[in-house]
Design a protein around this motif. Structure first.
Motif, PDB file in Angstrom:
ATOM      1  N   GLY A 107     121.425  16.021  66.034  1.00 45.68           N
ATOM      2  CA  GLY A 107     120.566  15.545  67.104  1.00 45.68           C
ATOM      3  C   GLY A 107     121.281  14.571  68.017  1.00 45.68           C
ATOM      4  O   GLY A 107     122.484  14.376  67.944  1.00 45.68           O
ATOM      5  N   THR A 108     120.509  13.946  68.918  1.00 42.47           N
ATOM      6  CA  THR A 108     121.050  12.959  69.844  1.00 42.47           C
ATOM      7  C   THR A 108     120.667  11.563  69.374  1.00 42.47           C
ATOM      8  O   THR A 108     119.492  11.202  69.408  1.00 42.47           O
ATOM      9  N   PRO A 109     121.626  10.773  68.914  1.00 42.96           N
ATOM     10  CA  PRO A 109     121.308   9.428  68.400  1.00 42.96           C
ATOM     11  C   PRO A 109     120.865   8.487  69.516  1.00 42.96           C
ATOM     12  O   PRO A 109     121.217   8.670  70.681  1.00 42.96           O
ATOM     13  N   ARG A 110     120.088   7.486  69.155  1.00 47.79           N
ATOM     14  CA  ARG A 110     119.582   6.527  70.133  1.00 47.79           C
ATOM     15  C   ARG A 110     120.629   5.459  70.452  1.00 47.79           C
ATOM     16  O   ARG A 110     121.448   5.093  69.610  1.00 47.79           O
ATOM     17  N   VAL A 111     120.551   4.969  71.661  1.00 43.72           N
ATOM     18  CA  VAL A 111     121.424   3.906  72.124  1.00 43.72           C
ATOM     19  C   VAL A 111     120.767   2.565  71.803  1.00 43.72           C
ATOM     20  O   VAL A 111     119.552   2.418  71.869  1.00 43.72           O
ATOM     21  N   THR A 112     121.581   1.588  71.429  1.00 40.60           N
ATOM     22  CA  THR A 112     121.113   0.234  71.174  1.00 40.60           C
ATOM     23  C   THR A 112     121.722  -0.702  72.215  1.00 40.60           C
ATOM     24  O   THR A 112     122.847  -0.484  72.659  1.00 40.60           O
ATOM     25  N   TYR A 113     120.971  -1.719  72.612  1.00 43.14           N
ATOM     26  CA  TYR A 113     121.521  -2.674  73.576  1.00 43.14           C
ATOM     27  C   TYR A 113     121.115  -4.087  73.212  1.00 43.14           C
ATOM     28  O   TYR A 113     120.154  -4.319  72.471  1.00 43.14           O
ATOM     29  N   THR A 114     121.874  -5.028  73.739  1.00 42.55           N
ATOM     30  CA  THR A 114     121.566  -6.440  73.548  1.00 42.55           C
ATOM     31  C   THR A 114     121.859  -7.179  74.847  1.00 42.55           C
ATOM     32  O   THR A 114     122.786  -6.809  75.585  1.00 42.55           O
TER      33      THR A 114
END
Length: 287
Positions: A107-114
């Motif tokens: 699948g397409t993994p989610r992006v994380t941000y800070t």
């Protein structure tokens, strides 16, 4: 926004805290020790990260609010700082589990941000993209953006409108518009900083992570729905014709590539998880 990212998140009032449980993204948490000066012919270089506060001070000087595009001298100033920045300057390490090769990704993994810092004039953010993660084709209305790939290998595709839209003659969102391809390349850290402007430099771009990546973004001014700087998403269709139906390329545009961009609803893979920033802090009151 609640964050999973392999950890447990607790949110109390306006403060977000995170308990890591085999977290995918971990910051360097070792205390920084002062080096004792010894008698040497050469000065001892401190290991304390100094480029982040230097970047912060430069941003306060460069970004003047909406409608202001930094002049070339200010662009060069920010690029000279960002080009020297390393993962350690924001508390990251190449040895983090997040950046180590893992098994096949489904699948397409989610992006994380800070978010490191944000005000009305600019923001400093880090985006973490797992392998095969995508930040879909999107724009940056009225913004100047500096992107520094800190870790990983990433494919970047970007466009600029051939005919910028004027407020008195808007184009319906459902109508495809012709855009000129500005970049369609793979970038590997460490590399030079990419800069995009409100109407040039590849204002509409897409990130695709070939390996796990970390990207430091400086946005001036930041996104704001209240100030009509909301993010729009697009899908592109390659083409060789101009809007008037011509198939020949004018001499000054020979060799350029174009695509039709159609505005779309917010894609499912555009949703991101947010984590608390745990790297070196910016003490705003000290400047």
């Amino acid at each position: 926004m609640m964050v999973e990212a392999g950890g447990l998140v607790e949110q109390r009032k306006d403060t977000m805290t995170m308990r890591h449980v085999n977290s995918k993204v971990r910051y360097v948490n070792k205390p920084i020790k002062k080096l004792r000066r010894k008698k040497r012919s050469k000065p001892v270089v401190s290991r304390v990260p100094r480029l982040l506060p230097e970047l912060f001070v430069a941003c306060r000087e460069v970004f003047k609010g909406p409608g202001n595009v930094p002049p070339p001298s200010d662009v060069d100033k920010l690029c000279s700082i960002l080009d020297r920045m390393k993962p350690e300057d924001v508390g990251l390490s190449k040895n983090l589990q997040f950046f180590k090769a893992r098994g096949a990704v489904t699948g397409t993994p989610r992006v994380t941000y800070t978010t490191i810092y944000q005000c009305d004039e600019f923001s400093l953010c880090i985006f973490f993209l797992p392998e095969k993660a995508v930040i879909p084709l999107h724009n940056h209305p009225g913004m100047t953006v500096f992107s520094k790939l800190l870790l990983g290998k990433m494919h970047i595709k970007s466009y600029d409108w051939v005919d910028p839209v004027h407020s008195e003659d808007p184009v319906p969102p459902s109508q495809p518009r012709l855009a000129r391809l500005k970049a369609d390349s793979v970038f590997t850290a460490p590399c030079d900083t990419s800069v995009l402007y409100p109407t040039a430099g590849g204002n509409i771009h897409q990130f695709t992570a070939i390996t796990p990546c970390a990207v430091l973004d400086v946005l001036g001014p930041p996104y704001s729905k209240e100030d009509d700087r909301d993010c729009s998403y697009y899908r592109d269709v390659p083409c060789s014709a101009f809007p008037n139906g011509e198939t020949t390329v004018r001499e000054e545009e020979e060799g350029d590539l174009f695509g039709w961009l159609e505005e779309i609803q917010v894609p499912e893979n555009s949703k991101m998880d947010r984590i608390e920033y745990l790297g070196p802090q910016i003490a705003e009151t000290s400047f």
